[in-house]
Design a protein around this motif. Sequence first.
Motif, PDB file in Angstrom:
ATOM      1  N   VAL A 135       0.484  -1.615  -0.310  1.00 42.76           N
ATOM      2  CA  VAL A 135       0.123  -0.102  -0.079  1.00 42.76           C
ATOM      3  C   VAL A 135       0.546   1.473  -0.286  1.00 42.76           C
ATOM      4  O   VAL A 135       0.700   2.304  -0.772  1.00 42.76           O
ATOM      5  N   ALA A 136       1.272   1.139   0.632  1.00 39.91           N
ATOM      6  CA  ALA A 136       2.804   2.866   0.754  1.00 39.91           C
ATOM      7  C   ALA A 136       3.583   2.211  -0.887  1.00 39.91           C
ATOM      8  O   ALA A 136       3.730   3.528  -1.333  1.00 39.91           O
ATOM      9  N   LYS A 137       3.741   1.094  -1.377  1.00 38.49           N
ATOM     10  CA  LYS A 137       4.475   1.525  -2.468  1.00 38.49           C
ATOM     11  C   LYS A 137       3.435   2.282  -3.588  1.00 38.49           C
ATOM     12  O   LYS A 137       4.240   3.187  -4.738  1.00 38.49           O
ATOM     13  N   TRP A 138       2.333   1.599  -3.398  1.00 38.80           N
ATOM     14  CA  TRP A 138       1.079   2.702  -4.304  1.00 38.80           C
ATOM     15  C   TRP A 138      -0.244   3.253  -3.470  1.00 38.80           C
ATOM     16  O   TRP A 138      -1.282   3.016  -3.726  1.00 38.80           O
ATOM     17  N   PRO A 139       0.243   4.741  -2.706  1.00 40.78           N
ATOM     18  CA  PRO A 139      -0.650   4.642  -2.318  1.00 40.78           C
ATOM     19  C   PRO A 139      -1.930   5.308  -2.754  1.00 40.78           C
ATOM     20  O   PRO A 139      -3.658   5.215  -2.314  1.00 40.78           O
ATOM     21  N   PHE A 140      -1.576   5.407  -3.934  1.00 37.16           N
ATOM     22  CA  PHE A 140      -3.037   6.709  -4.249  1.00 37.16           C
ATOM     23  C   PHE A 140      -3.263   5.137  -5.318  1.00 37.16           C
ATOM     24  O   PHE A 140      -4.812   5.960  -5.977  1.00 37.16           O
ATOM     25  N   GLY A 141      -3.486   4.102  -5.202  1.00 34.53           N
ATOM     26  CA  GLY A 141      -4.393   3.275  -5.826  1.00 34.53           C
ATOM     27  C   GLY A 141      -5.479   2.682  -4.819  1.00 34.53           C
ATOM     28  O   GLY A 141      -6.434   2.425  -5.541  1.00 34.53           O
ATOM     29  N   MET A 142      -5.026   3.448  -3.280  1.00 33.81           N
ATOM     30  CA  MET A 142      -6.860   2.912  -2.855  1.00 33.81           C
ATOM     31  C   MET A 142      -7.861   3.770  -3.272  1.00 33.81           C
ATOM     32  O   MET A 142      -7.871   5.266  -3.296  1.00 33.81           O
TER      33      MET A 142
END
Length: 640
Positions: A135-142
């Motif tokens: 999640v920290a790698k791609w936070p804006f995927g949330m």
Amino acid sequence: MKKAIVNLCRLLLAAVFILSGFVKAVDPLGTLYKMQDYLLAMDLGGWLPDLALLAFAVGLSALEFCLGIFMLFAIRRRLTSRTMVIVLAIMTSLTLWLALTDPISDCGCFGDALVLTNWQTFWKNIILLTAALVVAKWPFGMIRFISKSNQWIVINYSLLFILIISGWSLYDRPQFDFRPYHEGTDLREGWNLMMEGNESPYADFFIEKADDGEDITEQVLNNEGYTFLLIAPWLEKADDSQLDLINQVYEYAEDNDYLFYCLTASGESGISLWRDITGADYPFCQTDGTVLKTMIRSNPGLLLLKDGKVIRKWSHNRLPDEYDLARPLEELELGQAAGNTMGRHIAEVMLWFVLPLLLLSITDRLWMWSKWIRKRKNSNSINKKEVKMRKKIVAGNWKMNMNLQDGIALAKELNETLKAEKPNCGVVICTPFIHLASIAQFLDQDIIGLGAENCADKEKGAFTGEVSAEMVKSTGAQYVILGHSERREYYKETPEILKEKVLLAQKNDLKVIFCIGESLEEREAGKQNEVVKAELEGSVFNLSEEDFRKIVIAYEPIWAIGTGKTATAEQAEEIHAYIRSIIAEKYGQAVADDTTILYGGSCKASNAPELFAKPDIDGGLIGGASLKAADFKGIIDAFK
């Protein structure tokens, strides 16, 4: 697939953190006891006072619960995900130590609700840490469940709710009791199973008279009538604010022939001190201190047994008074088994926390959907002629690169390339001062506009080394870049200085490309909107409508300039739309629709088509990629 994996990891983390934080919050004293166990295992027992440990226990539960809620609603996505990584890295290291050395039986991560072995806890944390890194790698995927404008409601409401839960549990007792002495427990049955050799949580439970050491455990549990047990793990630390009520309950028990014992782990001196303070006449019995702390999270607290079953529990703040005990227990509601209160407590949480947030989320999503519908309707109604009036531009900012000869060679190559294949947008190159006059002599400015990277905030005079707007114009340049983050940071250009530069540039008929943008710290704090608004208000919102129409805005996120990082197309569009909205607030929708807003920040040929396809992004201000003709043309071709 990547977005699906990110959101699955996000939901897993949210569920675990919410559960872990909540069960700690409903039993802060249990968390305190577990922390004391940790300190003892580390040979640090007594290092911190109990009050400080209790505050830490409440803070830890609030942190875990709020992080879970923020992850669930995708609030402050980058900050929340990174904080989770830090928390889980610490917890994983700690649980590895627990698994290897086994100083305590379990870590207490889910309180008494779910007890895991130390190795189970370690592997659980490994899984969670992996999910947090994803999640920290791609936070804006949330995917957001609530808009940024309403996130403050969730943040404050969640924090207030969990602190109230902890406060009420400390004042009264845990609303969710997962321990083996909760209301409805048949202690006699559990004791008998233990005596028959079966595994039981009552192995350390015993009641011995303090005066002669007689074991009366079976006598108490086999009593078919009522038995009051005053629970005081350590009489030396017991709260003595309700002495009158305790004595009233004892007198009531005597009047009605009910048994009454005080169970404590204190020795003779502690019992004598308590008798001296309270004048207590009731009998005292010895019981294991850990068992007593497990029986009730209050010192003292009161249990009512009937026929070996726990039917009522009270903290010292909620003891029954003379009005509650007006008649014999057989005739009173509190003399009957309380029944299963779990469903009622779950319903209360749903009513006071889950339901309000659910209604807020539904309302927010409906509002955002209606806003999208209105925006789409308005965009469809804009006259096509007006849309075409907004100029599309790709501008190159050479910065402090290339000597005069190399600069002339690059400009000539671009000039020949674009004359042969006309671009579908406006093209501008902004060069160091030494290039301007030479390049202007051969550059076809109907195809490629020429601009400077800066100009002075003074008109003329004794300012050695400065280049005025008039001088820039005299070279044949048409544009000038002002407000670039590097000028603001390295040369301390303030809004007032930039305001003067803009006025002088326009006085000399130069078209201003005005740069705005936030730092990484400001982006992570969610302040990007207020930063860009302040930069516009400080330097260009003083202009008349006529003069503002001559300004080109360049949004450059500072954290993406020269770093290789790029805002996603969605992020860039979101803030470009916001910039256009505040221009509309200041000058009206017509001016906002005509204003060209460029994106800058590691824009290259590979991502330019996606960025430029967004309705509020009108081109780019290009740095490093403008220093090679092929790279720069690749970006220009994005408009094809």
